[in-house]
Design an enzyme around this catalytic site. Structure first.
Site, PDB file in Angstrom:
ATOM      1  CG  ASP A  83      -0.229  -0.015   2.526  1.00 26.52           C
ATOM      2  OD1 ASP A  83       0.796  -0.733   2.657  1.00 26.52           O
ATOM      3  OD2 ASP A  83      -0.665   0.671   3.459  1.00 26.52           O
ATOM      4  CD  GLU A 148       4.147   0.235   6.755  1.00 23.91           C
ATOM      5  OE1 GLU A 148       5.044   0.483   7.577  1.00 23.91           O
ATOM      6  OE2 GLU A 148       3.800   1.024   5.853  1.00 23.91           O
TER       7      GLU A 148
END
Length: 408
Positions: A83, A148
């Site tokens: 991400d 994350e």
């Protein structure tokens, strides 16, 4: 008799795959993948893992992709969160953040360094292992993890607790400029709230202004930040007021509530309990009867799964003489005929769960530079993508050889 590690062949193949690694990275960059919106990039990674010949590829209920190579008893993991943060002010970019830019040396685009470059190198390390038959008594699990940027380590809490995967060690491929990183400060997200009584702004003496109560707290926090813990390797703890919110009936009224967010960075020896107590003991906090608490995280992943956790991300470190650190140093020397630099991250990684919560040794080696993370015109370097692919291909065999020699 020493095993044949095929360092020259590994380096040659890694260089040969430079264009494949670059193309795969650009494909990932072209897919917007902010936290909670990673589905399409996860599917693209799965496609590439299957293409290069991973033995098994699966997507877990949280949405993490896990690619397997080998069926040995020693479980080794390599991790990249896939991400990204948003693009920020588009006017600060010289190139489209998703179309990106590429020349002979660099690749530009959101996620290039933080941290889809590590993912690209890991996948092609898997292909090098397959091509050169670099098998041993190990199972390598390559993970592309989600959320994350929103909540570092949450994905690995899920992998360890729910997927029931507990590796012997994990290589984090967060950007290290091809240095070996063995720790980081932790962090936590703290909330401080003051309460007041609203009234009409034309007669403020009738109320109790929550914003005024917060002002001396902010000043005391600034002073507290100069007197936090210190560790010789990880450095000093820190804090900053990162957000401020209020509630009020209108712009013509006294505020009845004020809340600030604190980004607290924790060095070794500092805990979430000690960090909260330090703030609770400030005279201004006591005088205002302010509430001090830790934020929690409960946003759903792109699959809809909610896996709540408190916003506490422990500091962690492995010693320089730790077996895992020695193995990476040895790999680096064998491949590149040079001494590696051993250092630490400034920012936070999934290691806060892997090592910080679960005491699974974590070590960092990744392409790209920390200063590129979250910046406009984020870039990574093709030479580092190649270097990392070679390292990742050699590490599993070197680890098993080290363990077998140690066991006699």
């Amino acid at each position: 008799m020493e095993k044949e590690f095929k360092e020259k062949e590994i380096l040659k193949l890694a260089e040969n795959y430079k264009e494949d690694i670059s193309k795969f990275l650009r494909d990932m960059i072209a897919i917007p993948s902010e936290s909670g919106n990673e589905k399409e990039i996860i599917l693209r990674i799965k496609e590439e893992m299957i293409k290069v010949g991973f033995d098994k590829v699966e997507i877990d209920p949280m949405g993490n992709v896990l690619g397997y190579i080998g069926k040995g008893k020693h479980i080794i993991a390599m991790d990249a969160h896939i991400d990204t943060v948003g693009i920020g002010d588009i006017s600060l970019w010289d190139y489209d953040p998703y179309m990106g830019y590429e020349d002979d040396e660099i690749i530009v685009g959101r996620g290039a360094s933080d941290q889809e470059g590590g993912m690209a190198s890991m996948v092609y390390a898997g292909k090098i292992i397959k091509d050169l038959n670099l098998y041993d008594d190990y199972t390598l699990i390559v993970t592309g993890t989600v959320q994350e940027e929103d909540c570092d380590g949450l994905c690995w809490q899920y992998i360890i607790n729910e997927d029931k995967i507990r590796p012997e060690f994990v290589v984090s491929t967060e950007p290290t400029s091809c240095k070996i990183y063995r720790g980081q400060r932790g962090r936590m997200e703290i909330k401080v709230t003051t309460n007041g009584i609203s009234c009409h702004g034309s007669a403020p003496e009738r109320g109790d202004n929550a914003i005024y109560k917060m002002a001396p707290i902010i000043n005391d926090l600034k002073g507290l930040s100069d007197n936090l813990g210190y560790d010789e390797f990880l450095g000093k703890g820190s804090l900053t007021v990162s957000e401020i919110f209020f509630s009020s009936p209108s712009r013509c009224a006294v505020a009845d509530k004020c809340t600030i967010s604190i980004d607290r960075r924790l060095t070794l020896g500092e805990t979430w309990q000690s960090a909260l107590i330090e703030i609770e003991n400030l005279p201004s906090v006591k005088n205002a009867k302010a509430q001090v608490s830790m934020y929690s995280y409960d946003k759903p992943s792109y699959t809809g799964l909610i896996y709540p956790t408190e916003c506490y991300f422990p500091s962690w470190m492995i010693p320089e003489d730790h077996d895992v650190c020695k193995i990476l140093v040895n790999c680096y020397k064998r491949l590149f005929k040079d001494e590696p630099v051993i250092d630490k991250w400034t920012f936070s990684t999934n290691g806060v769960a892997i090592m910080g919560r679960y005491n699974i040794p974590c070590i960092g080696f990744g392409p790209g530079h920390e200063e590129e993370a979250h910046a406009p015109n984020e870039k990574t370097f093709k030479s580092e993508l190649v270097k990392c692919a070679a390292m990742y291909a050699l590490i599993p065999m070197m680890y098993v050889n080290f363990i077998q020699n140690k066991e006699g």
